[in-house]
Design a protein around this motif. Structure first.
Motif, short mmCIF file in Angstrom:
data_model
loop_
_atom_site.label_atom_id
_atom_site.label_comp_id
_atom_site.label_asym_id
_atom_site.label_seq_id
_atom_site.Cartn_x
_atom_site.Cartn_y
_atom_site.Cartn_z
N ILE A 83 0.60 -1.24 0.07
CA ILE A 83 -0.24 -0.02 0.06
C ILE A 83 0.92 1.21 0.15
CG2 ILE A 83 -1.56 0.75 1.29
CD1 ILE A 83 -2.41 -1.37 2.38
N SER A 84 2.07 1.07 0.68
CA SER A 84 2.78 2.71 1.01
C SER A 84 3.38 2.67 -0.36
CB SER A 84 3.85 2.28 2.15
OG SER A 84 3.22 1.96 3.71
N ALA A 85 3.83 1.58 -1.07
CA ALA A 85 4.75 1.35 -2.40
C ALA A 85 3.42 2.39 -3.47
CB ALA A 85 4.83 0.08 -2.89
N CYS A 86 2.71 1.98 -3.07
CA CYS A 86 1.43 2.12 -4.22
C CYS A 86 1.49 3.91 -4.37
CB CYS A 86 0.46 1.58 -4.59
SG CYS A 86 0.04 -0.40 -4.86
N VAL A 87 1.17 3.98 -2.57
CA VAL A 87 0.77 5.55 -3.19
C VAL A 87 1.78 6.44 -3.00
CG1 VAL A 87 0.88 6.79 -0.95
CG2 VAL A 87 -0.96 5.07 -1.27
N GLY A 88 3.07 5.75 -2.24
CA GLY A 88 4.27 6.64 -2.89
C GLY A 88 4.78 6.89 -4.30
N CYS A 89 4.28 5.88 -4.86
CA CYS A 89 4.57 6.07 -6.88
C CYS A 89 3.46 7.29 -7.13
CB CYS A 89 4.37 4.77 -7.06
SG CYS A 89 5.91 3.62 -7.04
N ALA A 90 2.60 7.03 -6.84
CA ALA A 90 1.47 8.05 -7.05
C ALA A 90 2.16 9.34 -7.03
CB ALA A 90 0.19 7.37 -6.66
N LEU A 91 2.96 9.73 -5.70
CA LEU A 91 2.67 10.96 -5.05
C LEU A 91 4.11 11.81 -5.83
CD1 LEU A 91 2.39 11.07 -1.44
CD2 LEU A 91 1.61 12.52 -2.99
N ILE A 92 4.76 10.51 -6.43
CA ILE A 92 5.99 11.09 -6.87
C ILE A 92 6.06 11.02 -8.05
CG2 ILE A 92 8.84 10.30 -8.08
CD1 ILE A 92 8.49 8.68 -5.14
N GLY A 93 5.40 10.48 -8.74
CA GLY A 93 4.77 10.75 -10.06
C GLY A 93 3.85 12.07 -10.75
N MET A 94 2.33 12.45 -9.55
CA MET A 94 2.62 13.07 -9.43
C MET A 94 2.71 14.66 -9.38
SD MET A 94 -1.48 12.61 -7.44
CE MET A 94 -1.88 14.51 -8.26
N GLY A 95 3.79 14.82 -8.66
CA GLY A 95 5.25 15.32 -8.74
C GLY A 95 6.00 15.87 -9.32
N VAL A 96 6.69 14.50 -9.72
CA VAL A 96 7.06 14.97 -11.86
C VAL A 96 5.85 15.76 -12.41
CG1 VAL A 96 8.01 13.82 -14.03
CG2 VAL A 96 8.47 13.17 -11.04
N HIS A 97 4.67 14.98 -12.86
CA HIS A 97 3.75 15.37 -13.71
C HIS A 97 3.54 17.40 -12.97
CE1 HIS A 97 0.99 15.15 -16.29
NE2 HIS A 97 -0.48 14.97 -15.46
N VAL A 98 3.34 17.60 -12.79
CA VAL A 98 3.04 19.86 -11.94
C VAL A 98 4.27 20.13 -12.46
CG1 VAL A 98 3.31 21.15 -9.84
CG2 VAL A 98 1.82 18.97 -9.47
N VAL A 99 6.01 19.53 -12.14
CA VAL A 99 7.03 19.88 -12.97
C VAL A 99 7.10 20.64 -14.37
CG1 VAL A 99 9.40 19.90 -13.09
CG2 VAL A 99 8.68 19.28 -11.23
#
Length: 203
Positions: free
Chosen positions: A181-197
């Motif tokens: 669960i933590s890995a899925c949430v972590g990947c989603a957050l990092i992906g959104m961060g890259v998407h914002v940049v």
């Protein structure tokens, strides 16, 4: 960024461990389920109040096209930080935090949760930096929508935490796959961060 994208980002950030989470968890493990639920609702109320205040004041700050890129980078950094925390935080019932140990058992749980949420600078910084990617962030309807969303997300999630921490069956069910669960949430957050940049959400 749309309101939906903001809500999704905040929801992902909310499920990562932090002072708000530890406050509710401490109330659940040292008190009753009712006390933990009151603390969760207090956190939601505090986070919502802080979000509304930040958005109301933020529209009067000298934020312009020159400062927007910096706020965008800050927003992305917060998302990526939250994602990395998901991979770094140890799991298991034996893990404890000094923040939880520092909590006082006395006092009203609702006020305790609200105070912790208001004093937690992360929510304010997150909302302020995200406001640079929102359309009409300073409009009353948008402020109300964001405040309500923050209350529902923070309060709702932490109510689930309160119930899970005071229920053996739920605690075992949630604890079976914490790393996944933590890995899925972590990947989603990092992906959104890259998407914002990268800029597609910026209007």
């Amino acid at each position: 960024m749309s309101l939906f994208a903001f809500v999704l980002a905040y929801a992902l950030i909310t499920v990562t461990p932090g002072p708000n989470f530890l406050t509710v968890l401490h109330c659940a493990t040292t008190g009753t389920r009712g006390a933990a639920l009151r603390a969760a609702l207090g956190v939601g109320a505090g986070a919502a109040s802080l979000s509304a205040l930040v958005l109301s004041v933020g529209q009067h700050l000298p934020l312009n096209d020159a400062t927007q890129p910096y706020l965008r980078l800050l927003f992305a950094a917060l998302l990526i930080r939250g994602g990395l925390i998901c991979f770094a935080v140890p799991h298991g019932p034996a893990h404890s935090s000094p923040l939880a140990d520092d909590q006082r058992r006395s006092g009203d749980p609702f006020l305790r949760g609200m105070t912790v949420a208001i004093c937690n600078p992360f929510t304010g910084i997150f909302v302020l930096s995200a406001s640079s990617t929102l359309i009409n962030a300073g409009a009353p309807v948008m402020i109300l929508s964001i405040a309500l969303s923050v209350f529902v997300i923070a309060g709702g999630w932490l109510c689930i935490v309160a119930v899970a921490a005071t229920s053996g069956l739920a605690a075992r069910a949630i604890g079976t796959r914490p790393e996944l669960i933590s890995a899925c949430v972590g990947c989603a957050l990092i992906g959104m961060g890259v998407h914002v940049v990268s800029g597609p959400w910026i209007n």
